[in-house]
Motif scaffolding. Structure first.
Motif, PDB file in Angstrom:
ATOM      1  N   VAL A  17      -4.441   2.680 -10.555  1.00 27.85           N
ATOM      2  CA  VAL A  17      -3.486   2.800 -11.665  1.00 27.85           C
ATOM      3  C   VAL A  17      -4.231   3.148 -12.949  1.00 27.85           C
ATOM      4  CG1 VAL A  17      -1.856   1.530 -13.121  1.00 27.85           C
ATOM      5  CG2 VAL A  17      -1.760   1.284 -10.633  1.00 27.85           C
ATOM      6  N   GLN A  18      -5.375   2.495 -13.167  1.00 31.98           N
ATOM      7  CA  GLN A  18      -6.198   2.775 -14.342  1.00 31.98           C
ATOM      8  C   GLN A  18      -6.653   4.241 -14.353  1.00 31.98           C
ATOM      9  OE1 GLN A  18     -10.111   0.990 -14.317  1.00 31.98           O
ATOM     10  NE2 GLN A  18     -10.088   0.633 -16.523  1.00 31.98           N
ATOM     11  N   THR A  19      -7.038   4.743 -13.182  1.00 28.96           N
ATOM     12  CA  THR A  19      -7.558   6.114 -13.083  1.00 28.96           C
ATOM     13  C   THR A  19      -6.473   7.162 -13.249  1.00 28.96           C
ATOM     14  OG1 THR A  19      -9.324   5.358 -11.600  1.00 28.96           O
ATOM     15  CG2 THR A  19      -8.812   7.718 -11.590  1.00 28.96           C
ATOM     16  N   PHE A  20      -5.346   6.962 -12.590  1.00 31.45           N
ATOM     17  CA  PHE A  20      -4.323   8.005 -12.544  1.00 31.45           C
ATOM     18  C   PHE A  20      -3.165   7.831 -13.522  1.00 31.45           C
ATOM     19  CE2 PHE A  20      -6.061   8.068  -8.102  1.00 31.45           C
ATOM     20  CZ  PHE A  20      -6.652   9.315  -8.195  1.00 31.45           C
ATOM     21  N   LYS A  21      -3.017   6.625 -14.074  1.00 31.70           N
ATOM     22  CA  LYS A  21      -1.833   6.382 -14.914  1.00 31.70           C
ATOM     23  C   LYS A  21      -2.165   5.953 -16.351  1.00 31.70           C
ATOM     24  CE  LYS A  21       1.630   6.929 -11.926  1.00 31.70           C
ATOM     25  NZ  LYS A  21       2.739   7.887 -12.165  1.00 31.70           N
ATOM     26  N   MET A  22      -3.429   5.630 -16.639  1.00 27.62           N
ATOM     27  CA  MET A  22      -3.779   5.102 -17.950  1.00 27.62           C
ATOM     28  C   MET A  22      -4.752   6.020 -18.679  1.00 27.62           C
ATOM     29  SD  MET A  22      -4.316   1.056 -16.967  1.00 27.62           S
ATOM     30  CE  MET A  22      -4.841   0.586 -18.606  1.00 27.62           C
TER      31      MET A  22
ATOM     32  N   VAL B 206       0.839  -1.204   0.000  1.00 26.40           N
ATOM     33  CA  VAL B 206       0.000   0.000   0.000  1.00 26.40           C
ATOM     34  C   VAL B 206       0.876   1.258   0.000  1.00 26.40           C
ATOM     35  CG1 VAL B 206      -1.651   1.354   1.356  1.00 26.40           C
ATOM     36  CG2 VAL B 206      -2.016  -1.097   1.038  1.00 26.40           C
ATOM     37  N   ILE B 207       1.937   1.256   0.795  1.00 27.95           N
ATOM     38  CA  ILE B 207       2.854   2.403   0.831  1.00 27.95           C
ATOM     39  C   ILE B 207       3.494   2.613  -0.547  1.00 27.95           C
ATOM     40  CG2 ILE B 207       5.048   3.252   1.763  1.00 27.95           C
ATOM     41  CD1 ILE B 207       4.265   1.888   4.426  1.00 27.95           C
TER      42      ILE B 207
ATOM     43  N   VAL C 245      -6.275   9.976  -1.469  1.00 29.66           N
ATOM     44  CA  VAL C 245      -5.723   8.650  -1.781  1.00 29.66           C
ATOM     45  C   VAL C 245      -4.951   8.103  -0.588  1.00 29.66           C
ATOM     46  CG1 VAL C 245      -4.053   7.414  -3.219  1.00 29.66           C
ATOM     47  CG2 VAL C 245      -5.664   9.009  -4.271  1.00 29.66           C
ATOM     48  N   LEU C 246      -4.188   8.959   0.076  1.00 33.36           N
ATOM     49  CA  LEU C 246      -3.444   8.540   1.263  1.00 33.36           C
ATOM     50  C   LEU C 246      -4.384   8.094   2.379  1.00 33.36           C
ATOM     51  CD1 LEU C 246      -0.832   8.230   2.867  1.00 33.36           C
ATOM     52  CD2 LEU C 246      -0.977  10.666   3.452  1.00 33.36           C
TER      53      LEU C 246
ATOM     54  N   TYR D 123       3.815   5.620  -5.726  1.00 34.42           N
ATOM     55  CA  TYR D 123       3.756   5.550  -7.190  1.00 34.42           C
ATOM     56  C   TYR D 123       2.699   6.500  -7.761  1.00 34.42           C
ATOM     57  CZ  TYR D 123       2.875   3.479 -11.803  1.00 34.42           C
ATOM     58  OH  TYR D 123       2.697   3.287 -13.155  1.00 34.42           O
ATOM     59  N   LEU D 124       1.587   6.663  -7.044  1.00 36.22           N
ATOM     60  CA  LEU D 124       0.461   7.457  -7.550  1.00 36.22           C
ATOM     61  C   LEU D 124       0.493   8.916  -7.114  1.00 36.22           C
ATOM     62  CD1 LEU D 124      -2.443   4.921  -6.847  1.00 36.22           C
ATOM     63  CD2 LEU D 124      -1.408   5.424  -9.069  1.00 36.22           C
TER      64      LEU D 124
END
Length: 217
Positions: free
Chosen positions: A178-183, A122-123, A140-141, A128-129
Motif C-alpha cells: 500500500v505504501q509503495t503503490f498508493k502513498m 490476500v485476494i 504482485v499476483l 485493491y492494488l
C-alpha cells in the motif's frame, strides 16, 4: 562452543534489527543497504549454526537479498526485491510442507478459518492494488499467491508461533505494498508505515527463525 556462537549471533541480529530503526529516516544508499541486510543475514547464520534445514537458511538468505534491493529506490529494485521475497516464501512453504501435518489445517476449526481469512485478505489486497501496480500487477499476483500458500501451509505446523510469524509477515507485506503503490512520500502516514513495515517484518523473521529452529533442527 557452536551453540554459544549461535546465541551470540542471534543476539547481534536482534541488536542490528533494533538499531535499524535509527537508519529508517535516512536516504537510500549503501549504508542503509548494509544495515538493512545485516539483521536477517545474521539470522541466516544463526539458523546455519543451529543445523537448521536448508530451506530455512535459504529463505533467510533470500529475504536478506530482498532487503538489500528494498534499501534502494526505483521500480527495478522493487521488482528484484519482489522476486527475492517470492522465492523466500516458496522456501518457507517448502519447509512447512516437509515438516508440517496438512491434516491439521482442516482438523481444527480455527486453523481452517485462519486459512480462509488469509486467502480472502490476500485476494482483496491484490484487487485493491491491481490498477496502481500497473506493469507490476502480474508480479504482485504471483507474489500474493506465494504468500497465501505460505500462510495456509504454516497452519500445518504444530506451533502457533509459526502462523503468528507468517501473519506478521503478511501484514508487513500488505502495508509495504500500500505504501509503495498508493502513498506518496509526502503523506503524513509514510513514516508510520515505514516503521510498521520494519517492526512487523523483522519481528516475523525472528519469531519464525527461533520457532522453526526449535521444531526442525
Amino acid at each position: 562452543m557452536e551453540e554459544v556462537l549461535a546465541a551470540i549471533t542471534l543476539a547481534l541480529a536482534a541488536l542490528a534489527g533494533l538499531t535499524y530503526f535509527a537508519i529508517l529516516p535516512k536516504p537510500s544508499g549503501h549504508v542503509r543497504a548494509v544495515w538493512k541486510t545485516l539483521p536477517v543475514s545474521m539470522l541466516a547464520l544463526y539458523a546455519f549454526l543451529m543445523n537448521a534445514p536448508s530451506p530455512l537458511v535459504m529463505a533467510l538468505v533470500l529475504s536478506a537479498l530482498g532487503d538489500a534491493f528494498l534499501a534502494y529506490d526505483g521500480k527495478h529494485n522493487f521488482a528484484a526485491a519482489l522476486v527475492s521475497f517470492l522465492i523466500a516464501h516458496v522456501a518457507y512453504g517448502w519447509l512447512f510442507f516437509m515438516f508440517g501435518d496438512r491434516a491439521l489445517v482442516v482438523a481444527e476449526i480455527w486453523r481452517l478459518g485462519a486459512a480462509i481469512v488469509s486467502v480472502a485478505l490476500v485476494i482483496a489486497l491484490v484487487a485493491y492494488l491491481w490498477r496502481s501496480a500497473a506493469s507490476l500487477a502480474p508480479a504482485v499476483l504471483a507474489y500474493a499467491t506465494a504468500i497465501a500458500s505460505m500462510a495456509v501451509l504454516s497452519l500445518s505446523m504444530p506451533s502457533l508461533v509459526v502462523f503468528a510469524g507468517v501473519a506478521l509477515f503478511l501484514s508487513s507485506d500488505a502495508v509495504l505494498s500500500v505504501q509503495t503503490f498508493k502513498m506518496e512520500r509526502t503523506d503524513p502516514l509514510w513514516p508510520f508505515a515505514a516503521f510498521y513495515v520494519w517492526a512487523s517484518y523483522f519481528g516475523a523473521q525472528v519469531g519464525l527463525t527461533i520457532a522453526l529452529v526449535a521444531l526442525t533442527a
